[in-house]
Design a protein around this motif. Structure first.
Motif, PDB file in Angstrom:
ATOM      1  N   MET A  19       0.837  -1.201   0.000  1.00 18.09           N
ATOM      2  CA  MET A  19       0.000   0.000   0.000  1.00 18.09           C
ATOM      3  C   MET A  19       0.871   1.250   0.000  1.00 18.09           C
ATOM      4  O   MET A  19       1.718   1.430   0.878  1.00 18.09           O
ATOM      5  N   ASN A  20       0.692   2.096  -0.993  1.00 20.56           N
ATOM      6  CA  ASN A  20       1.423   3.352  -1.021  1.00 20.56           C
ATOM      7  C   ASN A  20       0.967   4.253   0.129  1.00 20.56           C
ATOM      8  O   ASN A  20      -0.162   4.149   0.606  1.00 20.56           O
ATOM      9  N   LYS A  21       1.848   5.133   0.544  1.00 29.51           N
ATOM     10  CA  LYS A  21       1.556   6.077   1.612  1.00 29.51           C
ATOM     11  C   LYS A  21       1.364   7.476   1.035  1.00 29.51           C
ATOM     12  O   LYS A  21       1.945   7.829  -0.002  1.00 29.51           O
ATOM     13  N   ILE A  22       0.567   8.282   1.717  1.00 28.43           N
ATOM     14  CA  ILE A  22       0.454   9.690   1.372  1.00 28.43           C
ATOM     15  C   ILE A  22       0.653  10.516   2.641  1.00 28.43           C
ATOM     16  O   ILE A  22       0.411  10.046   3.751  1.00 28.43           O
ATOM     17  N   LYS A  23       1.091  11.745   2.443  1.00 27.48           N
ATOM     18  CA  LYS A  23       1.218  12.693   3.541  1.00 27.48           C
ATOM     19  C   LYS A  23      -0.128  13.372   3.705  1.00 27.48           C
ATOM     20  O   LYS A  23      -0.682  13.917   2.749  1.00 27.48           O
ATOM     21  N   LEU A  24      -0.679  13.328   4.909  1.00 26.80           N
ATOM     22  CA  LEU A  24      -2.008  13.876   5.141  1.00 26.80           C
ATOM     23  C   LEU A  24      -1.911  15.380   5.378  1.00 26.80           C
ATOM     24  O   LEU A  24      -1.450  15.843   6.428  1.00 26.80           O
ATOM     25  N   GLY A  25      -2.321  16.141   4.384  1.00 22.53           N
ATOM     26  CA  GLY A  25      -2.306  17.590   4.497  1.00 22.53           C
ATOM     27  C   GLY A  25      -0.935  18.132   4.837  1.00 22.53           C
ATOM     28  O   GLY A  25       0.082  17.697   4.292  1.00 22.53           O
ATOM     29  N   THR A  26      -0.898  19.093   5.761  1.00 21.18           N
ATOM     30  CA  THR A  26       0.363  19.702   6.192  1.00 21.18           C
ATOM     31  C   THR A  26       0.939  18.998   7.420  1.00 21.18           C
ATOM     32  O   THR A  26       1.917  19.472   7.993  1.00 21.18           O
ATOM     33  N   SER A  27       0.332  17.884   7.814  1.00 19.14           N
ATOM     34  CA  SER A  27       0.803  17.166   9.000  1.00 19.14           C
ATOM     35  C   SER A  27       2.037  16.342   8.672  1.00 19.14           C
ATOM     36  O   SER A  27       2.501  16.294   7.526  1.00 19.14           O
ATOM     37  N   ASN A  28       2.541  15.655   9.694  1.00 17.38           N
ATOM     38  CA  ASN A  28       3.649  14.724   9.483  1.00 17.38           C
ATOM     39  C   ASN A  28       3.153  13.283   9.397  1.00 17.38           C
ATOM     40  O   ASN A  28       3.948  12.350   9.453  1.00 17.38           O
ATOM     41  N   LEU A  29       1.852  13.105   9.240  1.00 22.83           N
ATOM     42  CA  LEU A  29       1.278  11.769   9.176  1.00 22.83           C
ATOM     43  C   LEU A  29       1.481  11.164   7.794  1.00 22.83           C
ATOM     44  O   LEU A  29       1.092  11.744   6.781  1.00 22.83           O
ATOM     45  N   GLN A  30       2.078   9.989   7.750  1.00 20.81           N
ATOM     46  CA  GLN A  30       2.228   9.217   6.523  1.00 20.81           C
ATOM     47  C   GLN A  30       1.305   8.018   6.652  1.00 20.81           C
ATOM     48  O   GLN A  30       1.557   7.113   7.447  1.00 20.81           O
ATOM     49  N   VAL A  31       0.226   8.001   5.888  1.00 20.86           N
ATOM     50  CA  VAL A  31      -0.821   6.998   6.070  1.00 20.86           C
ATOM     51  C   VAL A  31      -1.105   6.279   4.758  1.00 20.86           C
ATOM     52  O   VAL A  31      -0.742   6.752   3.674  1.00 20.86           O
ATOM     53  N   GLY A  32      -1.755   5.125   4.859  1.00 21.69           N
ATOM     54  CA  GLY A  32      -2.144   4.402   3.663  1.00 21.69           C
ATOM     55  C   GLY A  32      -3.012   5.264   2.773  1.00 21.69           C
ATOM     56  O   GLY A  32      -3.891   5.985   3.255  1.00 21.69           O
ATOM     57  N   GLU A  33      -2.792   5.193   1.455  1.00 19.33           N
ATOM     58  CA  GLU A  33      -3.531   6.083   0.560  1.00 19.33           C
ATOM     59  C   GLU A  33      -4.993   5.668   0.404  1.00 19.33           C
ATOM     60  O   GLU A  33      -5.799   6.432  -0.137  1.00 19.33           O
ATOM     61  N   ILE A  34      -5.347   4.492   0.877  1.00 16.81           N
ATOM     62  CA  ILE A  34      -6.738   4.071   0.944  1.00 16.81           C
ATOM     63  C   ILE A  34      -7.103   3.913   2.414  1.00 16.81           C
ATOM     64  O   ILE A  34      -6.376   3.267   3.175  1.00 16.81           O
ATOM     65  N   ALA A  35      -8.205   4.519   2.823  1.00 14.42           N
ATOM     66  CA  ALA A  35      -8.652   4.450   4.214  1.00 14.42           C
ATOM     67  C   ALA A  35      -9.855   3.518   4.318  1.00 14.42           C
ATOM     68  O   ALA A  35     -10.595   3.320   3.352  1.00 14.42           O
ATOM     69  N   LEU A  36     -10.049   2.958   5.507  1.00 19.32           N
ATOM     70  CA  LEU A  36     -11.219   2.117   5.751  1.00 19.32           C
ATOM     71  C   LEU A  36     -12.250   2.903   6.551  1.00 19.32           C
ATOM     72  O   LEU A  36     -11.984   3.348   7.663  1.00 19.32           O
TER      73      LEU A  36
END
Length: 305
Positions: free
Chosen positions: A1-18
């Motif tokens: 699963m690729n990651k994306i940066k959520l907005g201007t935060s430092n969160l690197q999360v899965g590009e698909i959410a459940l």
């Protein structure tokens, strides 16, 4: 699963959410299987709301995952507030009470992202700002955002809120594209040219706000699923053609269509079926060409100027 940066935060999360709206329909055992499967697939971002299942979806999620500090560190939890008793409520009191309720049901000390669920025209932004500051300083909420809001509503909040608004959850699917249509039909005199949302797509890109696409398989507003629906033969024929070409399901192609947009949109899928989520998650592994993206857009019933 690729990651994306959520907005201007430092969160690197899965590009698909459940999306966990329907989790209240599951037993603890089945919910556990859904969550474990998601994590194995790299889906580590879970979207909740205080009203989902009357709060039971949050509770079942925490019970099913067996919430502990070590487990909590591996996941990202987003929840929403602002809908109460069939109306909308952005008062300081409601926001604070809602978060405390979610924290209790989720068995956690903090929420990674809190969204305001639907616009409240009686909102007093100073109250929202006070609530956000209190939640941030107490450590109960780490990041904030909105849902279903247009750029001017976001700007009004930003005038008072100190924290960055990192996400805006908006309806978007291959068969529900007003935020895209208007940008392709600029200065034209027909329905797709109507700017219904204040150019929220472009605004979000300019301000580094992640758009989270809810109902990515729906047409209209809660009218039904378009994938495999005989009402839409042309788009389903094209979905199936590309699915066979790329070795994935038609649902994966529908999600890949959203992921292909350079706005780095995060689809929120609500399936509680582990195999279906596994099939959908393969969208992260493929990329549609520009030609394929536009072929799907046209097959969905859209004309290009």
């Amino acid at each position: 699963m690729n990651k994306i940066k959520l907005g201007t935060s430092n969160l690197q999360v899965g590009e698909i959410a459940l999306g966990c709206m329907r989790m209240n329909s599951l037993s603890k055992k089945d919910a556990s299987l859904v969550i474990e499967n998601a994590l194995e697939l790299g889906v580590d971002f879970f979207d909740h709301a205080d009203i989902y299942g009357g709060g039971d979806s949050e509770k079942i999620f925490a019970d099913a995952i067996g919430m502990t500090p070590s487990i909590r560190e591996k996941i990202y939890i987003q929840t929403k507030c602002g809908i109460a008793n069939g109306t909308f409520d952005f008062s300081k009191e409601h926001i604070l009470e809602s978060v405390d309720g979610s924290l209790s049901r989720l068995q956690t000390d903090y929420i990674d992202v809190l969204l305001l669920h639907r616009p409240d025209t009686l909102m007093e932004p100073e109250e929202v700002a006070e609530a956000f500051t209190k939640l941030k300083e107490s450590g109960k909420v780490r990041h904030f955002g909105v849902s279903n809001q247009n750029p001017m509503q976001v700007e009004l909040l930003k005038k008072y809120v100190k924290q960055d608004l990192i996400a805006n959850q908006l309806q978007l699917s291959l068969m529900f594209t007003p935020m895209i249509d208007a940008g392709l039909n600029v200065n034209m005199q027909h329905d797709p040219a109507i700017v219904r949302d204040g150019s929220v797509l472009e605004y979000s890109r300019l301000n580094d706000m992640t758009i989270q696409a809810w109902s990515p398989f729906q047409y209209g507003m809660f009218k039904g699923v378009f994938v495999g629906n005989e009402k839409f033969p042309e788009v389903n024929e094209k979905l199936q053609e590309l699915a066979e070409k790329k070795g994935v399901t038609d649902s994966a192609i529908a999600i890949a269509w959203i992921l292909r947009h350079p706005a780095k949109i995060q689809p929120v899928v609500g399936t509680m079926n582990p195999q279906r989520l596994a099939d959908i998650s393969k969208a992260s592994e493929i990329e549609l060409t520009r030609q394929e993206w536009y072929e799907l857009y046209r097959a969905a019933g859209n004309d290009l100027p």
